[in-house]
Design a protein around this motif. Sequence first.
Motif, mmCIF file in Angstrom:
data_model
loop_
_atom_site.group_PDB
_atom_site.id
_atom_site.type_symbol
_atom_site.label_atom_id
_atom_site.label_comp_id
_atom_site.label_asym_id
_atom_site.label_seq_id
_atom_site.Cartn_x
_atom_site.Cartn_y
_atom_site.Cartn_z
ATOM 1 N N MET A 135 0.867 6.614 -6.954
ATOM 2 C CA MET A 135 -0.300 7.287 -7.502
ATOM 3 C C MET A 135 -0.256 8.791 -7.226
ATOM 4 S SD MET A 135 -1.944 4.947 -9.060
ATOM 5 C CE MET A 135 -3.463 5.816 -9.409
ATOM 6 N N ILE A 136 0.197 9.169 -6.044
ATOM 7 C CA ILE A 136 0.289 10.601 -5.722
ATOM 8 C C ILE A 136 1.334 11.283 -6.592
ATOM 9 C CG2 ILE A 136 0.954 12.241 -3.919
ATOM 10 C CD1 ILE A 136 -0.305 10.390 -1.884
ATOM 11 N N GLN A 137 2.491 10.640 -6.749
ATOM 12 C CA GLN A 137 3.532 11.235 -7.587
ATOM 13 C C GLN A 137 3.099 11.295 -9.043
ATOM 14 O OE1 GLN A 137 6.290 12.693 -6.563
ATOM 15 N NE2 GLN A 137 5.854 12.218 -4.434
ATOM 16 N N GLY A 159 13.962 8.913 -4.649
ATOM 17 C CA GLY A 159 14.569 8.197 -5.757
ATOM 18 C C GLY A 159 14.051 6.812 -6.024
ATOM 19 N N GLY A 160 13.339 6.207 -5.080
ATOM 20 C CA GLY A 160 12.917 4.832 -5.284
ATOM 21 C C GLY A 160 11.887 4.658 -6.385
ATOM 22 N N LEU A 161 11.054 5.670 -6.610
ATOM 23 C CA LEU A 161 10.007 5.595 -7.626
ATOM 24 C C LEU A 161 10.385 6.310 -8.915
ATOM 25 C CD1 LEU A 161 6.899 6.300 -5.371
ATOM 26 C CD2 LEU A 161 7.694 4.098 -6.203
ATOM 27 N N GLN A 162 11.598 6.819 -9.000
ATOM 28 C CA GLN A 162 11.975 7.649 -10.151
ATOM 29 C C GLN A 162 11.933 6.868 -11.460
ATOM 30 O OE1 GLN A 162 15.872 9.304 -9.806
ATOM 31 N NE2 GLN A 162 15.806 10.330 -11.776
ATOM 32 N N LYS A 163 12.534 5.687 -11.484
ATOM 33 C CA LYS A 163 12.580 4.912 -12.726
ATOM 34 C C LYS A 163 11.190 4.448 -13.149
ATOM 35 C CE LYS A 163 16.998 5.259 -13.197
ATOM 36 N NZ LYS A 163 17.542 6.102 -14.288
ATOM 37 N N ILE A 164 10.361 4.103 -12.179
ATOM 38 C CA ILE A 164 9.002 3.685 -12.520
ATOM 39 C C ILE A 164 8.233 4.849 -13.124
ATOM 40 C CG2 ILE A 164 6.864 2.721 -11.608
ATOM 41 C CD1 ILE A 164 8.471 1.404 -9.418
ATOM 42 N N PRO A 174 0.803 -1.233 0.000
ATOM 43 C CA PRO A 174 0.000 0.000 0.000
ATOM 44 C C PRO A 174 0.834 1.281 0.000
ATOM 45 C CG PRO A 174 -0.954 -1.590 1.503
ATOM 46 C CD PRO A 174 0.347 -2.162 1.055
ATOM 47 N N ILE A 175 1.947 1.288 0.727
ATOM 48 C CA ILE A 175 2.800 2.487 0.729
ATOM 49 C C ILE A 175 3.327 2.763 -0.673
ATOM 50 C CG2 ILE A 175 4.992 3.416 1.559
ATOM 51 C CD1 ILE A 175 4.496 2.035 4.204
ATOM 52 N N ILE A 176 3.811 1.716 -1.345
ATOM 53 C CA ILE A 176 4.342 1.901 -2.694
ATOM 54 C C ILE A 176 3.256 2.364 -3.656
ATOM 55 C CG2 ILE A 176 5.371 0.716 -4.672
ATOM 56 C CD1 ILE A 176 6.894 -1.023 -2.775
ATOM 57 N N ILE A 177 2.098 1.720 -3.612
ATOM 58 C CA ILE A 177 1.035 2.037 -4.566
ATOM 59 C C ILE A 177 0.514 3.460 -4.361
ATOM 60 C CG2 ILE A 177 -1.314 1.441 -5.268
ATOM 61 C CD1 ILE A 177 -0.612 -1.479 -4.629
ATOM 62 N N VAL A 178 0.241 3.836 -3.108
ATOM 63 C CA VAL A 178 -0.309 5.164 -2.849
ATOM 64 C C VAL A 178 0.706 6.249 -3.181
ATOM 65 C CG1 VAL A 178 -1.154 6.699 -1.038
ATOM 66 C CG2 VAL A 178 -1.936 4.327 -1.134
ATOM 67 N N ASN A 209 6.872 25.011 -5.403
ATOM 68 C CA ASN A 209 7.561 24.608 -4.183
ATOM 69 C C ASN A 209 6.581 24.341 -3.046
ATOM 70 O OD1 ASN A 209 9.983 24.880 -5.506
ATOM 71 N ND2 ASN A 209 10.396 26.927 -4.739
ATOM 72 N N LEU A 210 5.561 25.204 -2.914
ATOM 73 C CA LEU A 210 4.562 25.006 -1.868
ATOM 74 C C LEU A 210 3.755 23.732 -2.107
ATOM 75 C CD1 LEU A 210 3.254 28.659 -1.349
ATOM 76 C CD2 LEU A 210 4.754 27.338 0.149
ATOM 77 N N SER A 211 3.426 23.463 -3.372
ATOM 78 C CA SER A 211 2.689 22.226 -3.664
ATOM 79 C C SER A 211 3.519 20.995 -3.327
ATOM 80 C CB SER A 211 2.277 22.202 -5.138
ATOM 81 O OG SER A 211 3.418 22.109 -5.986
ATOM 82 N N GLY A 212 4.841 21.067 -3.586
ATOM 83 C CA GLY A 212 5.703 19.944 -3.228
ATOM 84 C C GLY A 212 5.735 19.710 -1.725
ATOM 85 N N ILE A 213 5.787 20.795 -0.952
ATOM 86 C CA ILE A 213 5.791 20.662 0.506
ATOM 87 C C ILE A 213 4.470 20.074 0.997
ATOM 88 C CG2 ILE A 213 5.898 21.965 2.659
ATOM 89 C CD1 ILE A 213 7.772 23.913 1.274
ATOM 90 N N VAL A 214 3.359 20.515 0.408
ATOM 91 C CA VAL A 214 2.046 20.005 0.812
ATOM 92 C C VAL A 214 1.934 18.509 0.518
ATOM 93 C CG1 VAL A 214 -0.419 20.113 0.334
ATOM 94 C CG2 VAL A 214 0.894 22.223 0.583
ATOM 95 N N PHE A 215 2.364 18.088 -0.685
ATOM 96 C CA PHE A 215 2.299 16.672 -1.040
ATOM 97 C C PHE A 215 3.165 15.828 -0.100
ATOM 98 C CE2 PHE A 215 0.630 18.004 -5.230
ATOM 99 C CZ PHE A 215 -0.376 17.069 -5.367
ATOM 100 N N MET A 216 4.361 16.327 0.204
ATOM 101 C CA MET A 216 5.242 15.589 1.103
ATOM 102 C C MET A 216 4.645 15.468 2.494
ATOM 103 S SD MET A 216 8.909 17.212 -0.043
ATOM 104 C CE MET A 216 9.711 16.535 1.399
#
Length: 268
Positions: free
Chosen positions: A24-26, A187-192, A17-21, A123-130
């Motif tokens: 999907m968010i990224q 970096g873990g999801l970058q290639k995907i 679930p952590i990987i999938i969610v 930048n603000l959107s990136g902080i909110v998503f994180m």
Amino acid sequence: MSDILIDDRIRDWVFLPIIIVMFMIQMFRGLLTKYMDNKKTSQKVTSKAQVSEMIDKNITQQSQRLARLYGLLPDHSFKMKRAHLCDNKSGILTKASEKPAKDPMQSMSMMNPAAMADMLKQNLSGIVFMALQYQWVSYFFSGFVIGKVPFPLTQKFRTMLQRGVDVQNLDVRYISSISIYFVLLFGGLQKIQQLMFGDDTDEFVDDTQMQMQMQMMGMPTMPSFGQQNDPGKLFIAERTRLEGVKHSFELNKSQEKAIKSLKRFLIQ
């Protein structure tokens, strides 16, 4: 402390679930950013400076794409594309590197307030998503141990690998769910993402990862004046990078790799 047995249900109800969610968010953020960028580029370009900036950006993207995906091209195709970019007389990068550097004061006077506002919004959107992702992982999956690295580590890695798990006797090689979140974030999801989005958004994926790292460290994400005012240095660096590539066509060995993988699968 002796080895512990990790339940298979942790893999199914925590790790996946952590990987999938997160993926999907990224992906949603990437598609949203791509849509906003296309909306901006569809607007009419009104100045020579904007046209020149767009040309320089396209040249840089073409060079970076060739340097990253050269293994998918046959040898003669790669050499033709590299000569088109790096030829001493007619290469695009060679001609572009001869451009004079811009005046820093003139560049500061021509800074667009709308562009600065867009950068701040991104930048603000990136902080909110994180923040949302971190709160979600912490609320639902804090305290889970989901894996173990196969090599020894010192105690200095405990705080990095076992966030959210306060067990002092636990082997430092075990990894918590919150630590996996940070690994995937940086970096873990970058290639995907690159495989899903395609080449057009490779630059976005790289920039997003860099911005996330800089935001976590509290650093600004605006480019330096050297990069803004002297694009010739950037083109020289790209040309040097391409000239140093040792080409090998990876698809020549694809059949052999497929046969070896099939044999290993059948043996098991």
